[in-house]
Design an enzyme around this catalytic site. Structure first.
Site, PDB file in Angstrom:
ATOM      1  N   ASP A 148       0.868  -0.702   0.045  1.00 31.57           N
ATOM      2  CA  ASP A 148      -0.005  -0.522   0.270  1.00 31.57           C
ATOM      3  C   ASP A 148       1.474   1.230   0.040  1.00 31.57           C
ATOM      4  O   ASP A 148       1.865   1.165   0.055  1.00 31.57           O
ATOM      5  CB  ASP A 148      -0.665  -0.053   1.551  1.00 31.57           C
ATOM      6  CG  ASP A 148      -2.333   0.199   0.868  1.00 31.57           C
ATOM      7  OD1 ASP A 148      -2.329   1.153   0.158  1.00 31.57           O
ATOM      8  OD2 ASP A 148      -3.643   0.219   1.492  1.00 31.57           O
ATOM      9  N   GLU A 183      -1.370   1.760  -4.917  1.00 32.91           N
ATOM     10  CA  GLU A 183      -1.409   3.928  -4.532  1.00 32.91           C
ATOM     11  C   GLU A 183      -2.596   3.975  -5.312  1.00 32.91           C
ATOM     12  O   GLU A 183      -2.827   5.337  -5.428  1.00 32.91           O
ATOM     13  CB  GLU A 183      -0.274   4.078  -5.307  1.00 32.91           C
ATOM     14  CG  GLU A 183       0.679   3.646  -6.815  1.00 32.91           C
ATOM     15  CD  GLU A 183      -0.783   4.782  -7.398  1.00 32.91           C
ATOM     16  OE1 GLU A 183      -1.892   4.240  -7.929  1.00 32.91           O
ATOM     17  OE2 GLU A 183       0.132   5.890  -8.098  1.00 32.91           O
ATOM     18  N   TRP A 184      -3.859   3.287  -5.795  1.00 33.84           N
ATOM     19  CA  TRP A 184      -5.380   3.664  -5.774  1.00 33.84           C
ATOM     20  C   TRP A 184      -4.813   4.582  -6.959  1.00 33.84           C
ATOM     21  O   TRP A 184      -5.979   5.255  -7.346  1.00 33.84           O
ATOM     22  CB  TRP A 184      -5.666   4.556  -4.509  1.00 33.84           C
ATOM     23  CG  TRP A 184      -5.309   4.646  -3.418  1.00 33.84           C
ATOM     24  CD1 TRP A 184      -5.335   2.767  -2.719  1.00 33.84           C
ATOM     25  CD2 TRP A 184      -4.267   4.392  -2.411  1.00 33.84           C
ATOM     26  NE1 TRP A 184      -4.399   3.294  -1.283  1.00 33.84           N
ATOM     27  CE2 TRP A 184      -4.047   3.891  -1.668  1.00 33.84           C
ATOM     28  CE3 TRP A 184      -3.512   5.676  -2.717  1.00 33.84           C
ATOM     29  CZ2 TRP A 184      -3.654   4.320  -0.152  1.00 33.84           C
ATOM     30  CZ3 TRP A 184      -2.551   6.050  -1.455  1.00 33.84           C
ATOM     31  CH2 TRP A 184      -2.309   5.058  -0.852  1.00 33.84           C
ATOM     32  N   GLY A 185      -4.140   3.973  -8.456  1.00 32.84           N
ATOM     33  CA  GLY A 185      -4.250   4.291  -9.011  1.00 32.84           C
ATOM     34  C   GLY A 185      -3.857   6.030  -9.909  1.00 32.84           C
ATOM     35  O   GLY A 185      -3.353   6.777 -10.390  1.00 32.84           O
ATOM     36  N   ASP A 206     -10.687   2.990  -2.974  1.00 33.76           N
ATOM     37  CA  ASP A 206     -11.459   1.654  -2.493  1.00 33.76           C
ATOM     38  C   ASP A 206     -12.607   1.289  -2.344  1.00 33.76           C
ATOM     39  O   ASP A 206     -13.368   2.659  -2.969  1.00 33.76           O
ATOM     40  CB  ASP A 206     -10.952   1.935  -0.485  1.00 33.76           C
ATOM     41  CG  ASP A 206     -10.314   1.679  -0.125  1.00 33.76           C
ATOM     42  OD1 ASP A 206      -9.090   1.432  -1.428  1.00 33.76           O
ATOM     43  OD2 ASP A 206      -9.829   1.350   0.829  1.00 33.76           O
TER      44      ASP A 206
HETATM   45  C1  GLA Z   1      -5.884   1.527   1.973  1.00 30.52           C
HETATM   46  C2  GLA Z   1      -6.781   0.158   0.564  1.00 30.52           C
HETATM   47  C3  GLA Z   1      -7.211  -0.756   1.227  1.00 30.52           C
HETATM   48  C4  GLA Z   1      -7.007  -1.346   2.298  1.00 30.52           C
HETATM   49  C5  GLA Z   1      -6.392  -0.442   3.866  1.00 30.52           C
HETATM   50  C6  GLA Z   1      -6.159  -1.607   4.937  1.00 30.52           C
HETATM   51  O1  GLA Z   1      -7.059   1.664   2.066  1.00 30.52           O
HETATM   52  O2  GLA Z   1      -6.654   0.653  -0.590  1.00 30.52           O
HETATM   53  O3  GLA Z   1      -7.861  -1.983   0.141  1.00 30.52           O
HETATM   54  O4  GLA Z   1      -5.704  -2.311   1.966  1.00 30.52           O
HETATM   55  O5  GLA Z   1      -5.240   0.389   3.002  1.00 30.52           O
HETATM   56  O6  GLA Z   1      -5.950   0.063   5.963  1.00 30.52           O
END
Ligand code: GLA
Length: 401
Positions: A148, A183-185, A206
């Protein structure tokens, strides 16, 4: 041809195993169950063991879900030699014993860390300890690392450096550990994730257990939001490098966990079936996150439809292309092996809609037999498909050209 000869030669010389060990990337999107959406950080070794048992008894493993991934919340800090350790209350037997148990069921085990000093939920993370942590994970028998990016700097160069450092450390660890970038894009990882050693990368924030974002939700991605953000990304994906559209929320029904935040009130089974259809045709990893110890028949039907899963796991490793997209409808197609194609038709509207889809828009003249993958039936040969889609419903068909 020359490459094949070389590989054959290396195999004869006994180097083949080494070579394949180093290159064992996901040839098709990974399929797993992940702890986060249901448990958040309230996880224990018992929960994981029960999930491993349920993975076998429910038929999930047989359907192809063969990884369990422990997300954030397992960590208990570092010992006096700076080795990362699990929380002794949550994991009293240690991760190695847990990995042995999970492996004994024929399932692989993944774990989670972060490229900073602390994870998203505030636990000990791996920045500055990459090689030591990678060695620890290898010694435990870990097969997959979700890495992450909370609490790390914003720029892309630094992210590439931090992800490369961990992927190099994993390569040196002596164990084949696949690497999931998370890293969520935010920094377009589809452009650099493979070079930084990633086998897959999250493309969005998420997922929440909802169909679509509302202004009043305070953010959070719904199923349709994620689909739309991924429509043009398929060309960057393929064997060993997958766009990860985040967890399936199928079967959560808004009841528990972080996916219930930010307007995650739950979806209908029709919407869950759409998520499964769209994640499958778009070649996303399939990461179940519901309580697989007690699933109702609908959840089982959606998560374990073998013909739908086969669209996701098609050996060509293609992703979906957009055939048609407007305010009402989305049509996607994916080329499959044996000259077959999968087509998804989604009704984006909340109300029922009659749709007449001409196969000509796929470049197909004449009549073809469509197989409805959710119903498991072959339809009469035709030059079009006409039918009623429920609100938010996706039909998934296969055509032999
Ligand atoms: C981020 C990630 C999630 C999860 C949480 C855990 O938000 O995108 O998928 O792993 O952290 O804290």
């Amino acid at each position: 041809m020359i490459k094949e000869l070389l590989i054959n030669l290396l195999c004869i010389l006994g180097v083949g195993n080494m070579l394949s060990a180093q290159t064992a990337k996901f040839q098709t999107p990974p399929m797993s169950w992940m702890t986060w959406n249901y448990f958040a950080d309230n996880i224990t070794e018992n929960d994981i063991k029960e999930m491993a048992d349920a993975m076998v008894s429910s038929g999930m493993l047989q359907a192809g879900y063969n990884y369990i991934i422990i997300d954030d919340g397992w960590q208990g800090g570092r010992d006096n030699r700076n080795n990362i350790i699990p929380d002794p209350k949550k994991f009293p037997s240690g991760i190695k014993a847990l990995a042995d148990y999970v492996h004994s069921k024929g399932i692989k085990l993944g774990i989670y860390s972060d490229a900073a000093l602390l994870t998203c939920a505030g636990y000990t993370a791996s920045y500055g300890f990459e090689e030591q942590d990678a060695r620890t994970f290898a010694s435990w028998g870990i097969d997959y690392l979700k890495y992450d990016y909370c609490n790390a700097p914003g720029d892309r160069e630094e992210a590439i450096k931090r992800y490369s450092a961990m992927s190099e450390a994993l390569k040196k660890s002596g164990r084949d550990i696949v690497f999931g970038i998370c890293e969520w894009g935010h920094r377009q990882p589809w452009l650099w994730g493979a070079q930084a050693g990633g086998d897959l990368w999250r493309t969005t924030d998420d997922v929440r257990d909802k169909w679509m974002r509302k202004d009043t939700d305070g953010g959070g991605e719904g199923i349709l939001d994620i689909v739309i953000k991924n429509l043009e990304l398929g060309k960057h994906a393929g064997k060993g490098k997958w766009n990860d559209m985040d967890m399936l929320v199928v079967g959560l029904y808004g009841k528990k966990g972080p996916s219930g935040d930010l307007g995650g009130v739950g979806c209908t089974d029709v919407e869950y079936q759409s998520q499964m259809s769209l994640w499958s045709i778009m070649s996303s990893p399939l990461t179940a996150s519901n309580d697989i110890r007690k699933m109702n028949d609908e959840t089982k039907r959606i998560l374990m439809n073998t013909e739908v899963i086969a669209v996701n796991q098609d050996p060509l490793g293609h992703s979906a292309e957009v055939v048609l997209h407007n305010d009402d409808i989305l049509v996607l197609k994916k080329e499959l092996k044996n000259n077959e194609i999968a087509i998804a038709i989604l009704n984006k509207l909340p109300d029922n809609k009659v749709i007449n889809f001409e196969l000509q828009s796929l470049g197909l003249d004449g009549k073809y037999q469509l197989r409805d993958l959710w119903k498991g039936i072959d339809m009469r040969a035709s030059s079009h498909w006409k039918g009623t889609l429920l609100g938010h419903e996706t039909k998934l068909f296969k055509i032999s050209k």
